[in-house]
Design a protein around this motif. Structure first.
Motif, PDB file in Angstrom:
ATOM      1  N   VAL A 190       0.842  -1.191   0.000  1.00 14.57           N
ATOM      2  CA  VAL A 190       0.000   0.000   0.000  1.00 14.57           C
ATOM      3  C   VAL A 190       0.879   1.243   0.000  1.00 14.57           C
ATOM      4  O   VAL A 190       1.820   1.355   0.792  1.00 14.57           O
ATOM      5  CB  VAL A 190      -0.939   0.011   1.223  1.00 14.57           C
ATOM      6  N   TYR A 191       0.577   2.179  -0.891  1.00 14.48           N
ATOM      7  CA  TYR A 191       1.339   3.423  -0.961  1.00 14.48           C
ATOM      8  C   TYR A 191       0.973   4.353   0.198  1.00 14.48           C
ATOM      9  O   TYR A 191      -0.039   4.150   0.883  1.00 14.48           O
ATOM     10  CB  TYR A 191       1.084   4.141  -2.293  1.00 14.48           C
ATOM     11  N   LEU A 192       1.769   5.388   0.378  1.00 11.25           N
ATOM     12  CA  LEU A 192       1.550   6.341   1.458  1.00 11.25           C
ATOM     13  C   LEU A 192       0.203   7.040   1.328  1.00 11.25           C
ATOM     14  O   LEU A 192      -0.406   7.433   2.320  1.00 11.25           O
ATOM     15  CB  LEU A 192       2.677   7.392   1.456  1.00 11.25           C
ATOM     16  N   ASP A 193      -0.305   7.187   0.086  1.00 15.24           N
ATOM     17  CA  ASP A 193      -1.599   7.842  -0.114  1.00 15.24           C
ATOM     18  C   ASP A 193      -2.771   6.873   0.050  1.00 15.24           C
ATOM     19  O   ASP A 193      -3.921   7.222  -0.209  1.00 15.24           O
ATOM     20  CB  ASP A 193      -1.672   8.517  -1.482  1.00 15.24           C
ATOM     21  N   GLN A 251       6.459   4.408   3.820  1.00 15.23           N
ATOM     22  CA  GLN A 251       5.689   3.565   4.730  1.00 15.23           C
ATOM     23  C   GLN A 251       6.303   3.454   6.113  1.00 15.23           C
ATOM     24  O   GLN A 251       5.590   3.212   7.087  1.00 15.23           O
ATOM     25  CB  GLN A 251       5.498   2.171   4.137  1.00 15.23           C
ATOM     26  N   GLU A 252       7.611   3.624   6.225  1.00 16.63           N
ATOM     27  CA  GLU A 252       8.242   3.533   7.546  1.00 16.63           C
ATOM     28  C   GLU A 252       7.754   4.651   8.468  1.00 16.63           C
ATOM     29  O   GLU A 252       7.891   4.568   9.689  1.00 16.63           O
ATOM     30  CB  GLU A 252       9.768   3.585   7.405  1.00 16.63           C
ATOM     31  N   PHE A 265      -4.046   8.317   9.375  1.00 18.54           N
ATOM     32  CA  PHE A 265      -3.793   8.410   7.946  1.00 18.54           C
ATOM     33  C   PHE A 265      -3.523   9.847   7.535  1.00 18.54           C
ATOM     34  O   PHE A 265      -4.298  10.758   7.830  1.00 18.54           O
ATOM     35  CB  PHE A 265      -4.986   7.858   7.155  1.00 18.54           C
ATOM     36  N   ASP A 266      -2.414  10.035   6.827  1.00 24.62           N
ATOM     37  CA  ASP A 266      -2.007  11.346   6.314  1.00 24.62           C
ATOM     38  C   ASP A 266      -1.241  11.099   5.028  1.00 24.62           C
ATOM     39  O   ASP A 266      -0.071  10.708   5.068  1.00 24.62           O
ATOM     40  CB  ASP A 266      -1.134  12.076   7.335  1.00 24.62           C
ATOM     41  N   PRO A 267      -1.868  11.290   3.856  1.00 25.83           N
ATOM     42  CA  PRO A 267      -1.205  10.979   2.588  1.00 25.83           C
ATOM     43  C   PRO A 267       0.028  11.818   2.311  1.00 25.83           C
ATOM     44  O   PRO A 267       0.869  11.441   1.511  1.00 25.83           O
ATOM     45  CB  PRO A 267      -2.291  11.235   1.540  1.00 25.83           C
ATOM     46  N   GLY A 268       0.175  12.956   2.982  1.00 26.78           N
ATOM     47  CA  GLY A 268       1.358  13.794   2.784  1.00 26.78           C
ATOM     48  C   GLY A 268       2.298  13.739   3.974  1.00 26.78           C
ATOM     49  O   GLY A 268       3.005  14.704   4.258  1.00 26.78           O
ATOM     50  N   ARG A 269       2.318  12.593   4.648  1.00 23.20           N
ATOM     51  CA  ARG A 269       3.044  12.484   5.908  1.00 23.20           C
ATOM     52  C   ARG A 269       4.553  12.706   5.746  1.00 23.20           C
ATOM     53  O   ARG A 269       5.190  12.194   4.841  1.00 23.20           O
ATOM     54  CB  ARG A 269       2.812  11.102   6.522  1.00 23.20           C
TER      55      ARG A 269
END
Length: 276
Positions: A172-175, A213-214, A246-250
Motif C-alpha cells: 500500500v502506498y503512502l496515499d 511507509q516507515e 492516515f495522512d497521505p502527505g506524511r
C-alpha cells in the motif's frame, strides 16, 4: 482516424430512439478520448434534442434546449429501473455505481513475504515464506479511479466520524492506494467483486515497503521488523496503537505538528472519493 458508430434498433421491450444529448466543453484536450469527462475547472454545457425523421425514415437530431436538472432526474429515474436490486452484506458501508466501501474485522490470515532486500537480523522473513499473521481491522474504498486500503482503530463497524489509520500492508502506498503489480483488477464495483479486491490486498507477495511507509508506524524497528516479530512469535493480535493516523502527505515534521482536528475520518475519505 477511427470511425465510431452506434446502431440503434427496436427491441422486444419497445425501446425507440427519442432524444439525443449533446455535450460541449471548453478547450478540449488534444488527442483526448471523445468519451473523457471534462477536466476540473473547464466550462461545460449540455443540450437535449428530440429525434425527428427525414422522408426516408432515418433519424436526425432536431432543435434542442438546455439540459436541465429536471431532464437529468427524469432520465436517471428511467435508467435506474434497469438496475437490479442488490443484497448488501453487513460489512458494506457504501454501494454506489461509482464507489464501493466496506470494512473487515481484525483477523489472523496467511501473509506472503518475499523481501527483495531484507534488513539484517530478521527472524523468519529473511527468506521467501508464507506465515499466518494478525491484521488490524481494515477499511476499503474502491472507486472508478483507484482502490484505497486503510486500517481502523477499533474492531467495530466504522461511522462517518471514525478516524482512519495507515494500513500496515506492504503493498500500500503512502496515499492509501494499493500497488496492484501484476494482479488482475476487478472490472466492476459491486459487492460480488469484494473478494477480488481483498485478494489483491492479502493474497499477493510483499516484496518491500513502499516509499514513506516507515513513517506510518510508531516505535522502533520499522514496518518490516514489526511484521517479522508478529510472524516469529505467532501473534494473534496486531498492535493497532503503533499505526499512525492516515495522512497521505506524511513527513516526520508534519507528523509532529498534526492535531486532532487534522485527523482523516471515514466521512472525509468518502467525500474525497466522490470527487475523484
Amino acid at each position: 482516424m477511427s470511425d465510431h458508430r452506434t446502431q440503434f434498433e427496436a427491441t422486444a421491450g419497445g425501446l425507440a430512439l427519442t432524444n439525443a444529448i449533446l455535450l460541449y466543453r471548453s478547450q478540449p484536450i488534444r488527442n483526448a478520448s471523445p468519451y473523457a469527462t471534462a477536466r476540473a475547472g473547464a466550462a461545460a454545457f449540455a443540450s437535449i434534442h428530440a429525434i425527428e425523421h427525414d422522408d426516408e425514415g432515418k433519424p436526425i437530431i432536431g432543435a434542442g434546449t438546455s439540459l436541465s436538472r429536471a431532464h437529468l432526474r427524469q432520465w436517471t429515474e428511467a435508467l435506474g429501473r434497469t438496475v437490479l436490486p442488490e443484497f448488501l452484506p453487513d460489512n458494506v458501508l457504501v454501494a454506489h455505481p461509482d464507489m464501493l466501501a466496506w470494512w473487515i474485522p481484525t483477523q489472523v490470515r496467511p501473509a506472503y513475504f518475499a523481501l527483495t532486500d531484507p534488513p539484517a537480523g530478521l527472524q523468519v522473513l529473511a527468506a521467501r515464506t508464507t506465515m499466518p499473521v494478525p491484521y488490524p481491522p481494515h477499511l476499503f474504498i474502491a472507486t472508478r479511479s483507484g482502490f484505497g486500503v486503510y486500517a481502523l482503530p477499533a474492531n467495530e463497524r466504522p461511522g462517518i466520524d471514525t478516524p482512519v489509520l495507515h494500513s500496515p500492508v506492504l503493498n500500500v502506498y503512502l496515499d492509501g492506494q494499493l500497488c496492484w503489480g501484476n494482479i488482475p483488477k476487478p472490472k466492476t464495483l459491486t459487492t460480488a467483486s469484494i473478494p477480488e479486491f481483498e485478494r489483491g490486498v492479502f493474497d499477493s507477495w510483499s516484496t518491500h515497503p513502499n516509499p514513506g511507509q516507515e513513517l506510518t508506524i510508531t516505535g522502533k524497528g520499522g514496518l518490516v521488523r514489526l511484521w517479522d516479530d508478529l510472524a516469529a512469535r505467532k501473534a494473534k493480535r496486531f498492535p493497532v496503537r503503533r499505526l499512525r493516523p492516515f495522512d497521505p502527505g506524511r513527513t516526520r515534521q508534519a507528523s509532529r505538528r498534526a492535531t486532532r482536528t487534522d485527523q482523516m475520518t471515514l466521512g472525509k475519505l468518502l467525500a474525497r472519493g466522490a470527487n475523484q
